[in-house]
Design a protein around this motif. Structure first.
Motif, PDB file in Angstrom:
ATOM      1  N   SER A  30      -9.886   2.381  11.867  1.00  0.00           N
ATOM      2  CA  SER A  30      -8.544   2.954  12.002  1.00  0.00           C
ATOM      3  C   SER A  30      -8.184   3.219  13.470  1.00  0.00           C
ATOM      4  O   SER A  30      -7.013   3.340  13.801  1.00  0.00           O
ATOM      5  CB  SER A  30      -8.425   4.226  11.166  1.00  0.00           C
ATOM      6  N   THR A  65       2.837   4.912  13.700  1.00  0.00           N
ATOM      7  CA  THR A  65       2.437   3.877  12.752  1.00  0.00           C
ATOM      8  C   THR A  65       1.127   4.251  12.070  1.00  0.00           C
ATOM      9  O   THR A  65       0.971   4.095  10.856  1.00  0.00           O
ATOM     10  CB  THR A  65       2.278   2.519  13.485  1.00  0.00           C
ATOM     11  N   LYS A  88       0.450   4.790   8.107  1.00  0.00           N
ATOM     12  CA  LYS A  88      -0.567   4.022   7.379  1.00  0.00           C
ATOM     13  C   LYS A  88      -1.493   4.958   6.612  1.00  0.00           C
ATOM     14  O   LYS A  88      -1.805   4.710   5.443  1.00  0.00           O
ATOM     15  CB  LYS A  88      -1.361   3.142   8.339  1.00  0.00           C
ATOM     16  N   GLU A 145       0.281   6.183   3.604  1.00  0.00           N
ATOM     17  CA  GLU A 145       0.351   5.156   2.549  1.00  0.00           C
ATOM     18  C   GLU A 145      -0.996   5.010   1.842  1.00  0.00           C
ATOM     19  O   GLU A 145      -1.057   4.903   0.600  1.00  0.00           O
ATOM     20  CB  GLU A 145       0.771   3.796   3.134  1.00  0.00           C
ATOM     21  N   ILE A 153      -7.325  -1.680   9.871  1.00  0.00           N
ATOM     22  CA  ILE A 153      -5.993  -1.363   9.329  1.00  0.00           C
ATOM     23  C   ILE A 153      -4.930  -1.385  10.430  1.00  0.00           C
ATOM     24  O   ILE A 153      -3.742  -1.243  10.162  1.00  0.00           O
ATOM     25  CB  ILE A 153      -5.947  -0.002   8.571  1.00  0.00           C
ATOM     26  N   VAL A 154      -5.371  -1.550  11.678  1.00  0.00           N
ATOM     27  CA  VAL A 154      -4.401  -1.694  12.776  1.00  0.00           C
ATOM     28  C   VAL A 154      -4.668  -2.993  13.533  1.00  0.00           C
ATOM     29  O   VAL A 154      -5.794  -3.455  13.586  1.00  0.00           O
ATOM     30  CB  VAL A 154      -4.470  -0.500  13.762  1.00  0.00           C
ATOM     31  N   LEU A 166      -0.983  -3.325   3.070  1.00  0.00           N
ATOM     32  CA  LEU A 166      -0.226  -2.117   3.394  1.00  0.00           C
ATOM     33  C   LEU A 166       1.246  -2.447   3.635  1.00  0.00           C
ATOM     34  O   LEU A 166       1.571  -3.316   4.430  1.00  0.00           O
ATOM     35  CB  LEU A 166      -0.823  -1.433   4.633  1.00  0.00           C
ATOM     36  N   THR A 202       3.385  -0.406   4.931  1.00  0.00           N
ATOM     37  CA  THR A 202       3.823   0.156   6.213  1.00  0.00           C
ATOM     38  C   THR A 202       3.438  -0.744   7.387  1.00  0.00           C
ATOM     39  O   THR A 202       3.865  -0.488   8.511  1.00  0.00           O
ATOM     40  CB  THR A 202       3.204   1.558   6.439  1.00  0.00           C
ATOM     41  N   ALA A 203       2.619  -1.779   7.118  1.00  0.00           N
ATOM     42  CA  ALA A 203       2.272  -2.717   8.186  1.00  0.00           C
ATOM     43  C   ALA A 203       3.390  -3.734   8.317  1.00  0.00           C
ATOM     44  O   ALA A 203       3.626  -4.542   7.421  1.00  0.00           O
ATOM     45  CB  ALA A 203       0.949  -3.414   7.865  1.00  0.00           C
TER      46      ALA A 203
END
Ligand SMILES: [Mn+2]
Length: 331
Positions: free
Chosen positions: A9, A26, A30, A33, A216-217, A248, A250-251
């Motif tokens: 993360s 962001t 994430k 979410e 996740i990023v 995701l 939100t991505a």
């Protein structure tokens, strides 16, 4: 028994130069979410593959804000330390890191090399082991002791969480990695890996699952990262194992968050290499640069040729020796 897994993360308060968005906001969206997904799926446990934080000494105000968010999972969280979570690649420094703080306050449970948890629910038992990052995790001599785990007769399933360079196909020379085919004798029914940010998805070997759906990023602006959609993994163990990758929402599309111009610039290999040398040759600058991020950026940059990558990694190796000596003194 239901699990939700995500990894890398890299929580931080600043926006990486390749990103066009507000990275901190962001990150928060994430996490929110992922918490919602875990509630909707009514999972029992959260699993994380390490590199919670981008550095071991992230500022307390950021850690506080995220600690509050992470508590919102309201489920036990089992995890390991990644290379970014510790000082000088030394797992023994965890007590003075921000991830150590989350552990000490009971927000997460860290699994060390000798720990194993047996979780029981509805007649199903699952053993969880963790292999935090270590400098020799992908070495030819020791990788087996980290990646290959035993399954006791008295449990139904075994899950091993590891922060190492596990790959589905060979990379170029110069960086240590471990292939799925090298560890297919593991008795872990599911191996959950972090560290390699682009991930390799969900793979099967000898009826065992090997999973790394990536960070996740998206931090590096390689072509692969622009195309990639960050995701989490839902795992349910009953009579059988069910695994599912969840992207995701939100991505945002890569083009909206990663700076294409930076990528265009990096197409000029000489310029890129020149900048890199400048970065490491000026001593003051160098201390502020995260070596692994440089390695990540170089290795994942599809615009660089194999020769350039190899030469860069060879020189990093030399530079790294003097770097780690200096770091130990400051630590
Ligand atoms: Mn990472």
């Amino acid at each position: 028994m239901k699990f939700l897994f995500f990894t890398d993360s890299h929580i931080r308060g600043t926006t990486p130069k390749n990103r066009k968005d507000n990275f901190y906001e962001t990150l928060k969206s994430k996490f929110e979410e992922i918490i919602n997904i875990s509630k909707d799926l009514d999972v029992d446990y959260i699993l994380h593959g390490g590199d919670w934080f981008d550095r071991p000494d992230i500022s307390p105000s950021i850690v506080r804000e995220f600690a509050i968010i992470i508590k919102g999972f309201n489920k036990p969280i089992y995890t390991i330390a990644g290379n970014h979570d510790i000082y000088g690649h030394n797992p023994k420094t965890i007590g003075r890191t921000m991830l150590g703080l989350l552990e000490g306050t009971g927000i997460v449970t860290l699994l060390g090399y000798d720990d194993e948890m047996v979780l029981k629910k509805g007649g199903i038992s699952t053993k969880i082991t963790g292999r935090p990052y270590n400098y020799d995790i992908d070495s030819e001599e020791y990788y087996k002791k980290y990646y290959i785990v035993k399954k006791p007769d008295d449990v139904d399933y075994t899950i091993n969480i590891i922060h190492g360079m596990l790959l589905s196909k060979p990379f170029f020379k110069g960086i240590a990695y471990t292939l799925l085919d090298d560890i297919k004798d593991t008795e872990a029914d599911i191996t959950l890996a972090g560290h390699y940010h682009s991930g390799f998805g969900i793979k099967k070997r000898n009826d065992k699952f090997f999973i790394n759906t990536g960070s996740i990023v998206r931090i590096s602006n390689s072509l692969a990262e622009i195309k990639r959609k960050p995701s989490v993994v839902f795992v349910e163990v009953k009579e059988k194992i069910h695994v599912e990758e969840i992207q995701l929402k939100t991505a945002l599309p890569g083009e909206e968050v990663l700076d294409r111009e930076q990528l265009e610039m990096s197409k000029d290999r000489n310029l890129k290499l020149h900048e890199f040398y400048q970065g490491i040759s000026s001593k003051g600058e160098y201390k502020k640069i995260d070596l692994f991020k440089i390695i990540d950026e170089i290795t994942s940059n599809q615009e660089l040729s194999r020769e350039v990558k190899e030469e860069a990694l060879r020189r990093i190796g030399i530079a790294r020796e003097s770097f780690s000596k200096g770091e130990e003194q400051n630590d």
